[in-house]
Structure formats: C-alpha cells, structure tokens
Scaffold this motif. Structure first.
Motif, PDB file in Angstrom:
ATOM      1  N   LEU A  48      -8.803 -16.364 -56.839  1.00 20.31           N
ATOM      2  CA  LEU A  48      -8.395 -16.661 -55.475  1.00 20.31           C
ATOM      3  C   LEU A  48      -9.374 -16.513 -54.553  1.00 20.31           C
ATOM      4  CD1 LEU A  48      -4.928 -14.919 -55.165  1.00 20.31           C
ATOM      5  CD2 LEU A  48      -5.109 -17.144 -55.485  1.00 20.31           C
ATOM      6  N   THR A  49      -9.648 -17.425 -53.605  1.00 18.82           N
ATOM      7  CA  THR A  49     -10.673 -17.151 -52.829  1.00 18.82           C
ATOM      8  C   THR A  49      -9.856 -17.305 -51.393  1.00 18.82           C
ATOM      9  OG1 THR A  49     -12.309 -18.315 -53.742  1.00 18.82           O
ATOM     10  CG2 THR A  49     -12.717 -18.083 -51.453  1.00 18.82           C
ATOM     11  N   PHE A  50     -10.066 -16.456 -50.380  1.00 15.96           N
ATOM     12  CA  PHE A  50      -9.470 -16.225 -49.184  1.00 15.96           C
ATOM     13  C   PHE A  50     -10.545 -16.452 -47.964  1.00 15.96           C
ATOM     14  CE2 PHE A  50      -6.429 -13.937 -51.848  1.00 15.96           C
ATOM     15  CZ  PHE A  50      -5.197 -14.157 -51.349  1.00 15.96           C
ATOM     16  N   LEU A  51     -10.113 -17.091 -47.098  1.00 13.07           N
ATOM     17  CA  LEU A  51     -11.125 -16.746 -45.878  1.00 13.07           C
ATOM     18  C   LEU A  51     -10.410 -15.895 -45.176  1.00 13.07           C
ATOM     19  CD1 LEU A  51     -11.809 -20.302 -44.453  1.00 13.07           C
ATOM     20  CD2 LEU A  51     -13.000 -19.099 -46.134  1.00 13.07           C
ATOM     21  N   PRO A  52     -11.459 -14.909 -44.540  1.00 11.42           N
ATOM     22  CA  PRO A  52     -11.125 -13.469 -44.078  1.00 11.42           C
ATOM     23  C   PRO A  52      -9.642 -13.279 -43.091  1.00 11.42           C
ATOM     24  CG  PRO A  52     -13.560 -13.684 -43.635  1.00 11.42           C
ATOM     25  CD  PRO A  52     -12.817 -15.206 -43.979  1.00 11.42           C
ATOM     26  N   SER A  53      -9.335 -14.362 -42.484  1.00 11.84           N
ATOM     27  CA  SER A  53      -8.408 -14.313 -41.551  1.00 11.84           C
ATOM     28  C   SER A  53      -7.079 -14.666 -42.079  1.00 11.84           C
ATOM     29  CB  SER A  53      -8.693 -15.556 -40.242  1.00 11.84           C
ATOM     30  OG  SER A  53      -8.856 -16.670 -40.959  1.00 11.84           O
ATOM     31  N   VAL A  54      -6.985 -15.056 -43.474  1.00  7.64           N
ATOM     32  CA  VAL A  54      -5.756 -15.411 -44.136  1.00  7.64           C
ATOM     33  C   VAL A  54      -4.782 -14.107 -44.149  1.00  7.64           C
ATOM     34  CG1 VAL A  54      -4.777 -16.390 -46.263  1.00  7.64           C
ATOM     35  CG2 VAL A  54      -6.674 -17.329 -45.299  1.00  7.64           C
ATOM     36  N   GLN A 113     -11.965 -12.066 -59.818  1.00  6.06           N
ATOM     37  CA  GLN A 113     -10.478 -12.200 -59.729  1.00  6.06           C
ATOM     38  C   GLN A 113     -10.048 -12.857 -58.386  1.00  6.06           C
ATOM     39  OE1 GLN A 113      -8.822 -12.481 -62.735  1.00  6.06           O
ATOM     40  NE2 GLN A 113      -8.789 -10.365 -63.646  1.00  6.06           N
ATOM     41  N   VAL A 114     -10.579 -11.950 -57.516  1.00  6.46           N
ATOM     42  CA  VAL A 114     -10.150 -12.270 -55.943  1.00  6.46           C
ATOM     43  C   VAL A 114     -11.395 -12.125 -55.000  1.00  6.46           C
ATOM     44  CG1 VAL A 114      -8.863 -11.398 -53.782  1.00  6.46           C
ATOM     45  CG2 VAL A 114      -7.874 -11.630 -56.294  1.00  6.46           C
ATOM     46  N   CYS A 115     -11.517 -12.853 -54.273  1.00  5.45           N
ATOM     47  CA  CYS A 115     -12.745 -13.202 -53.358  1.00  5.45           C
ATOM     48  C   CYS A 115     -12.532 -13.228 -51.834  1.00  5.45           C
ATOM     49  CB  CYS A 115     -13.676 -14.206 -53.694  1.00  5.45           C
ATOM     50  SG  CYS A 115     -15.015 -14.772 -52.496  1.00  5.45           S
ATOM     51  N   VAL A 116     -12.913 -12.534 -51.107  1.00  4.46           N
ATOM     52  CA  VAL A 116     -12.685 -12.607 -49.451  1.00  4.46           C
ATOM     53  C   VAL A 116     -14.099 -13.390 -49.166  1.00  4.46           C
ATOM     54  CG1 VAL A 116     -12.076 -11.720 -47.353  1.00  4.46           C
ATOM     55  CG2 VAL A 116     -11.298 -10.661 -49.558  1.00  4.46           C
ATOM     56  N   GLU A 124     -19.339  -7.396 -56.280  1.00  7.69           N
ATOM     57  CA  GLU A 124     -18.713  -8.584 -55.841  1.00  7.69           C
ATOM     58  C   GLU A 124     -18.683  -8.493 -54.215  1.00  7.69           C
ATOM     59  OE1 GLU A 124     -14.549  -8.622 -57.540  1.00  7.69           O
ATOM     60  OE2 GLU A 124     -15.166  -9.021 -59.542  1.00  7.69           O
ATOM     61  N   ASN A 125     -18.600  -7.331 -53.827  1.00  5.43           N
ATOM     62  CA  ASN A 125     -18.949  -7.182 -52.110  1.00  5.43           C
ATOM     63  C   ASN A 125     -20.359  -7.962 -51.978  1.00  5.43           C
ATOM     64  OD1 ASN A 125     -16.692  -5.883 -52.125  1.00  5.43           O
ATOM     65  ND2 ASN A 125     -17.333  -4.780 -50.286  1.00  5.43           N
ATOM     66  N   LEU A 126     -21.238  -7.717 -52.843  1.00 11.16           N
ATOM     67  CA  LEU A 126     -22.817  -8.236 -52.679  1.00 11.16           C
ATOM     68  C   LEU A 126     -22.683  -9.621 -52.519  1.00 11.16           C
ATOM     69  CD1 LEU A 126     -25.192  -5.940 -54.322  1.00 11.16           C
ATOM     70  CD2 LEU A 126     -25.099  -6.378 -51.852  1.00 11.16           C
ATOM     71  N   GLU A 143     -14.808  -0.547 -49.494  1.00  4.14           N
ATOM     72  CA  GLU A 143     -13.423  -0.579 -49.036  1.00  4.14           C
ATOM     73  C   GLU A 143     -12.653  -1.503 -50.284  1.00  4.14           C
ATOM     74  OE1 GLU A 143     -11.450   0.787 -46.632  1.00  4.14           O
ATOM     75  OE2 GLU A 143     -13.319   2.104 -46.746  1.00  4.14           O
ATOM     76  N   PRO A 144     -11.437  -0.756 -50.563  1.00  2.00           N
ATOM     77  CA  PRO A 144     -10.989  -2.095 -51.724  1.00  2.00           C
ATOM     78  C   PRO A 144     -10.573  -3.441 -50.982  1.00  2.00           C
ATOM     79  CG  PRO A 144      -9.287  -0.010 -51.145  1.00  2.00           C
ATOM     80  CD  PRO A 144     -10.841   0.188 -50.469  1.00  2.00           C
ATOM     81  N   LYS A 145     -10.633  -4.433 -51.930  1.00  4.13           N
ATOM     82  CA  LYS A 145     -10.544  -5.529 -51.078  1.00  4.13           C
ATOM     83  C   LYS A 145      -8.992  -5.869 -50.945  1.00  4.13           C
ATOM     84  CE  LYS A 145     -13.081  -8.095 -53.775  1.00  4.13           C
ATOM     85  NZ  LYS A 145     -13.858  -9.397 -54.302  1.00  4.13           N
ATOM     86  N   PHE A 146      -8.418  -5.737 -52.015  1.00  3.59           N
ATOM     87  CA  PHE A 146      -6.869  -5.894 -51.914  1.00  3.59           C
ATOM     88  C   PHE A 146      -6.285  -4.800 -52.917  1.00  3.59           C
ATOM     89  CE2 PHE A 146      -8.334  -8.067 -55.746  1.00  3.59           C
ATOM     90  CZ  PHE A 146      -7.255  -7.667 -56.897  1.00  3.59           C
ATOM     91  N   PHE A 147      -4.914  -4.641 -52.848  1.00  6.91           N
ATOM     92  CA  PHE A 147      -4.266  -3.611 -53.444  1.00  6.91           C
ATOM     93  C   PHE A 147      -2.907  -4.207 -54.243  1.00  6.91           C
ATOM     94  CE2 PHE A 147      -1.139  -0.149 -52.721  1.00  6.91           C
ATOM     95  CZ  PHE A 147      -1.801   0.973 -53.271  1.00  6.91           C
TER      96      PHE A 147
END
Lengths: 491, 293
Positions: A327-333, A349-352, A397-399, A431-435
């Motif tokens: 899943l790719t999210f733009l940050p404001s989603v 798995q998931v990318c902001v 992944e943050n990098l 920080e955790p990207k998602f939870f």
C-alpha cells in the motif's frame, strides 16, 4: 451463385426485410463480393463525415439506407471497405466472417440512432488522427448493443458518446501498434449512464475510460498491455467486478469518483511508469474487496481518498502480494479502514510516500486486523489473532521512503545492519509507520482464485540436480584419494 | 613430512608432466583437503542451516496462498548467499597459500617440477570445486524443502541463484587467494579476508548510502558505484535473471534498465568476471615474486 444464395436464404429467414431491399442487395452484392472489394468510398454520393469520408456509400451502407426502423440486416460474409452510419434503429448482424475495413481513415461505424444492435463484425484499420478521435465504433444514441465484435488495428475502439443504457459485451479490442502517447482508448464512455461492459478483452490500447458515467457495471473483462486497465473520471456508483487486468501501466485508476466498488478483480503485474494495481485519486465512498493484487509496482496507491468523511474507505479481504510496495499512501490520506487483507511478501508492505504516519487510518475492524507475512509475534491463546500488535518500525524503509534511489541497495545485508541499528538504538528509532492492533495469524480466504503455482516436481528435480553436483565433487575427491593410494602401493 | 605431501609428490610423478595434469593433480589434492577441513564443514553447515531456515519459514508463510513471484523466499536466499558465500570463499582463499607457507609445505611443493602459476591455478581450481560442492548442496537442499513445502518458487530461480552464487564465490576466492599470496602468516591472511568481507558486505553499501544522502549522489553514479561491488553485481544479476528486470530496485534500477537495456547482464557479468580474473592474475604475479618461506 454462392453469395446470392446466402442473401436469399437470409431474406427468406427474415420476413421483416422488404422485398425491394432483398432485390437491391442481391443485385448489387453479388458482383461486389465476387471481387471482394468495393469502389472507393469517395465515389459514393450522400453523407460525409467530419473528415470528408463518404458514409453509407458501400454495400452495408446501402442496406442501411434501404432498411426500415426495426429491421434486422444479416450481412453476408466478406470484406467491405466502407464507413457506415446507422441512422435508424436496426440490428446489424454479421453472418460468418464479415470484415469492415476503414482503410486507415476516419471512424468506421457510427451509430446515430437508438436501439441499434451491432453484432459479430470484424472492424479494422481506423485512421490515426488523435484530434478527430478516429474510432472503430462510435455510438451517439441510447440503448445500443455492441456485441461479439473484433476490433483490430484501431485508434479508439468503442466510443460511447452520450449513449446511456448501452451494452458492450464480448468484444475483442486491439489497439494499433503505436507509441503509448499516440494510442487511443480501447473503450470510452462519455456521459453514458447505466452501461453494461462485460466479457470484453482490451489490449494494447491507451485506457478503457469512463467519463461522467454513473451506475455503470464493468465485469469479467480482460485488459493487458494498456495504459490504464480501467480509468474512471467523475463516474459515480460504478461496479468493477471480476476483471483481470494485467501488464498495464495501472490496473484500475479511480479519479474524482464516488461510490465505486471494486470486487473480485485480479490485478497482476501492472508495472508501468506509475505501476499501481489500483490507484485512487480523490475518490470517495469506495470499497475494494476480494481482489488479488499481486506483482505490481505498488498494490494500492491512495491519494486524497476517501475525499470526504461520509464513509470510510473500505479495503478488505484482498490479497496484496509480491508487490514492490503493498500500500502506498500520500501523507495526508486518512479515513480508510484496512482489515482482513493478506499482506504477503510485499517487498515493502506499507509505504508513506515522503514522510508521515498513517494515524488517520485504521488497520483493523471489529478487532480483526490483517494477515502480515512479516508479523513477528505469536498467538498463545490460539484465537487466530496475534498477541502483540503489528507495527512497522523499520529505519531502512524510512530511508527508502525519503530517498527512493536507495532501493538499489535492497536485499543486501547492509539493509539488515541498518534495521538492527534502528531497533537497538532508541535515539534513531523511527516512529511506527502504522499500527495493526489485531494482526491475524493465518491468511484470510479471498474469493479470487490464485494463479497456478509453478511445478513442485521441477523444483524438486532441480534441487536434486544441484545436490548431485555437490556429491559428484565429493565423490571425485574420494576417487582421487583412492587413485593416489593405489598408485602409491604400485610404486 | 606429512602424508599429503608424499601423496602429492607421487601423484605429480605418476602423471605426465604437462601443465594441465599438474594443475589438475594439485587441484584434486586441494579439493580433498578442503572437503576434509573442519572450517569448511562448518561453513557448509551454516549455509545449509540458514538457507533451509529461510526456505522453511517463507514457504510456510506463503505456501497456502500459492502465489509465485519475487518474494521473501528469493530475497531471503539472496541475503544468505550475500552473507555466507563471500565469507566462506574469502577465508578459504586466504588460507590457501599462506597456510602452506607457514607449514613449510610450500617449499616442498615448489621443489616439485611444477611452476608457480600451476600451483596457484591448482589451488584455485581445487578450492573452487569445494565451494561449488558446498553451494550446490545448500541451494539444492533449499529447493527440495521449498518443493516439499508447496513450492511457490520457480525452479529456474534456484538454478540461476546457484550459478550466480558460484560466480560470486569464484570472485571472492580470487580475492582471498590474492590476500593469501600477499600475507606472510595464515592468521594475518584470514584476518584480512574477514576484514575485506566486512568491507564488501557492509561498509561499502553503508558508504554508498551515506554518500547518496549527504552528497545527493545522482542516480548514475549511485548505480555505477554499486555495480563495482561484486556482491551488488551478483544481487542485481540474480534479480535480473529472475524478473528480466531490476525495476524492483526503484528509480536507480529503472534508470539502469532504461539506459543499458540488454547490456545489463553483460555489465553484471563483467563486474563479477573482472573480480575473478584480476585478483587471480595479481595473485600469480605476487606469488611468483615472493620467496616460498
């Protein structure tokens, strides 16, 4: 003569066709079919289209001109070089292999009257004029049925312009061999509500696109090597079901639409420059369920979706597997509920995209989250839900999200080194990207059938082959020792 | 003098004094010794265990879904190969000449009618054979486990992986042999080998990462710098062979695909073969000039 007989048989089967028309057809058709060609269309009298191409100057055109509303015209097998306009409610049905050849100019079939059926033709070779949008079949009226046609070597395939209540079924639409920027849309609906698009195959086109068309049903279609498999612009309450969209740049791209349901589709290997299985841009009240989304550059791409907070975006019961990014999210989603999906072996798995967190999105519904192949927890009470939340804390992944170029170093041990450092040293721990509070410990069953797995036998055989190389080497070394020993004793 | 030395002399005498037979005889001896060595057994077991672990775990997680494609299985195996194979090859190569020198074996060996080129080549070939045995055993066992587990991996993938791992092992063995030719003592040689392993596996990648972040390295330099590392060349080639594309590696991968098209496998090959040939030649030159003690 064969052709004449077929016409007469046709006529006797259909009393609706006037005797005058039969006479007309059999008189004019026979010699034309014998030559398998027609006089150039420019010689014909009467209507011309915008490009100046004469319409209804050929055999089928004359049949149309002679028919009364409600007639059925059975067009005998043969090749017809003409451009036709159906200007009264008729059924045109091909008998055998009927080719209508546009000879590389203009549109080929124009349907300007309601209640027209056009079935079983081969329509080929439109012009390549993108400004004029040269189309194989253009429909300008309601209740058209376009069925079982083969469109080949065409710029636009089927173009419904303000043609509501149409049925487009079982057509095979293949684009011209042009650069993607010069191609036309295999299928286009423009302000054509309540259309049914089913069992079509579209390949090598630009998009299959819906503009301002409400309540359309799109099901059981196949699309490959197009730009966007299906593309919705301002089209609400559309159902997209059981389609197979592979090797396009993007499988389904929803833009500025609402109330769209995507269900049971297979979106595979869409890896063009955008490369999304499903892309959503400012789309509202959508549901994405029971899809298989695999091998795409990004499985689902979310940009400003859902657009309002009327209904949360529903992404559930999908298998999202083996994509570069699941899943790719733009940050404001925000405002999506992502639950009961299988996230299987996506490289990320998931990318902001850029930086940010996904706190505005839920990764569980009714205390059931998703199945993650990278979940590291366990399930002691065996209730199918992991005892620890799944959170994605990965420095590498943050990098990557910040500097996508560094994906070049994916899969290298340095990646693990960075992950390890990120976990070990709290100061640089991201920080955790998602939870996901309730990760599932076994995969969810998804309604789409999975792709055939490669042969296990072949894999086992290659394994044995590899292992036998090593035993050969070992035996060779033993054999050498024996030789030496024997030589030694002889000496 | 050890039994091995005697056997070697007899073997050398028994065969025709041609170069090829000399090299082969030396290679056989080296192969047999390597397969008997405890360290080598340890590496093989480590490789086998790690590979089997990765195969088992990843196949267990995805097998039920029957999805094929480039997934964690292949990524995990590439990762294991990148970690273990260079370490194995470098340390094996590093022990090759320095160990014999320390034990005085080299003096004896060179007293035989063999040239120094033949000694280096023989040792290289023998050790290469041992590495091939180890890699094929490990990946072969992994394939079997994957097949038993439900096998969402293409057989082709495993074969490519094995072939490319062997190339990677050969290149690292070359470097190891060079280190061995340079070093006076076996311990120094093995230490240097391990240090080189660290440099190639971690330091160079981390350096490239830091460079990209700090100096805004353009994509082209990033790609070419990465290509110079044989481990990365192996990785990219493996991905390319599985997927016919390295676009999975993001913008830099796409750039490489768009710029070099069909030349890419040749570039990966050139990098790896370069790492095989150049250090080995240097090793021959160095070894020919050094005294055997």
């Amino acid at each position: 003569m064969n052709a004449t007989r077929s016409i007469l048989a046709t006529a006797s089967r259909l009393g609706v066709i006037g005797a005058c028309m039969v006479g007309f057809g059999s008189l004019r058709l026979a010699p034309a079919l014998a030559q398998d060609t027609m006089p150039p269309p420019s010689e014909g009298p009467g209507v011309r289209d915008a490009a100046g191409v004469a319409l209804n100057a050929g055999v089928i055109g004359r049949l149309i001109n002679a028919a009364k509303p409600g007639d059925t015209i059975l067009v005998p097998a043969g090749a017809y070089r003409e451009h036709i306009r159906v200007d009264r409610p008729l059924s045109l049905i091909a008998q055998g292999r009927v080719v209508i050849d546009g000879m590389g100019s203009g549109d080929i079939v124009e349907i300007a009257a309601p209640n027209v059926t056009f079935r079983g033709f081969i329509v080929r070779d439109t012009g390549i004029d993108l400004d004029k949008e040269n189309a194989a079949i253009r429909v300008l009226a309601d209740h058209a049925v376009i069925e079982n046609n083969t469109l080949e070597d065409i710029l636009f395939g089927i173009d419904l312009k303000q043609a509501p209540d149409a049925i487009v079924r079982g057509n095979f639409i293949g684009g011209k061999d042009l650069d993607i920027a010069r191609r036309g849309d295999g299928l286009r609906l423009w302000r054509s509500d309540r259309a049914l698009v089913e069992r079509n195959t579209i390949h090598d086109g630009r998009d299959a696109i819906l503009w301002y068309s409400q309540n359309v049903t799109v099901r059981n279609n196949t699309s490959r090597r197009c730009r966007y498999g299906f593309h919705l612009m301002y089209s609400d309450d559309v159902l997209i079901e059981n389609n197979e969209l592979t090797h396009n740049s993007v499988g389904v791209y929803l833009m500025y639409s609402k109330g769209v349901a995507l269900r049971g589709n297979r979106l595979l290997a869409n890896r063009g420059p955008s490369g999304y299985g499903i892309g959503l841009k400012e789309t509202d009240q959508f549901s994405i369920t029971d899809n298989l989304i695999a091998g795409n550059r990004a499985g689902v791409y979310l940009d400003g979706s859902p657009f309002t907070n009327l209904k949360p975006g529903d992404i559930s019961h999908n298998t999202i597997a083996c994509n570069d990014v699941g899943l790719t999210f733009l940050p404001s989603v925000k405002g999506n509920v992502i639950a009961a999906n299988n996230f299987v072996d996506n490289i990320e798995q998931v990318c902001v995209s850029g930086r940010g967190e996904l706190t505005g999105n839920e990764f569980a519904a009714k205390d059931r989250g998703n199945f993650w192949t990278d979940y590291a927890g366990y399930d002691a009470d065996r209730d199918g839900i992991g005892d620890f939340a799944h959170e994605s804390v990965t420095l590498f992944e943050n990098l990557l999200d910040r500097e996508p170029k560094l994906r070049l170093l994916l899969f290298s041990p340095a990646q693990q080194a960075i992950e390890f450092v990120g976990r070990a040293i709290p100061a640089i721990r991201p920080e955790p990207k998602f939870f996901d509070p309730a990760p599932l410990t076994s995969p969810v069953r998804v309604a789409t059938n999975s792709s055939p797995a490669p042969s296990r036998l072949a894999l086992a055989i290659s394994g044995l082959g590899l292992a036998s190389v090593s035993s050969l080497v070992y035996l060779a070394s033993r054999a050498f020792s024996l030789t030496i020993r024997r030589k030694g004793t002889v000496a | 003098m050890s039994a091995t030395a005697l056997e070697t002399r007899e073997a050398v005498e028994a065969h025709a004094p041609g170069m090829i037979s000399n090299v082969l005889t030396l290679a056989w001896r080296e192969l047999r010794d390597a397969l008997r060595a405890r360290s080598f057994l340890l590496y093989s077991l480590a490789f086998l265990a790690l590979g089997l672990g990765v195969s088992y775990v990843s196949a267990a997680s995805t097998g039920s879904l029957g999805l094929s494609g480039f997934g964690r299985t292949t990524a995990g195996l590439i990762n294991i190969v990148l970690l273990v194979v260079p370490l194995m090859a470098l340390s094996t190569g590093a022990g090759a000449i320095a160990g014999d020198r320390e034990r005085g074996m080299l003096l004896f060996l060179l007293a035989q009618p063999v040239s120094r080129l033949e000694v280096v080549l023989g040792k290289y070939l023998g050790l290469a054979g041992a590495l091939v045995a180890c890699i094929t055993l490990g990946l072969g066992a992994c394939s079997l486990v994957l097949a038993l587990q439900g096998g969402a991996t293409e057989p082709r993938t495993m074969l490519w992986l094995a072939g490319l791992s062997i190339l990677l092992a050969l290149s690292m063995l070359s470097v190891g042999v060079l280190v061995s030719a340079l070093a006076r003592r076996a311990s120094v040689a093995v230490g240097t080998g391990v240090f080189l392993w660290l440099a190639l596996v971690f330091v160079s990648d981390l350096g490239i990462m830091a460079g990209t972040l700090a100096m805004r390295l353009p994509v082209k330099s990033l790609f070419l710098a990465t290509l110079c590392n044989p481990l990365q060349a192996f990785k990219m080639w493996a991905l390319h062979s599985i997927d016919a594309s390295i676009d999975v590696l993001g913008p830099a991968g796409l750039y490489a695909m768009d710029t070099y098209h069909d030349a890419l496998p040749w570039m990966f090959g050139a990098s790896l073969i370069g790492w095989i040939v150049v250090p080995l030649l240097l090793a021959v030159v160095v070894f020919s000039k050094r005294s055997p003690v």
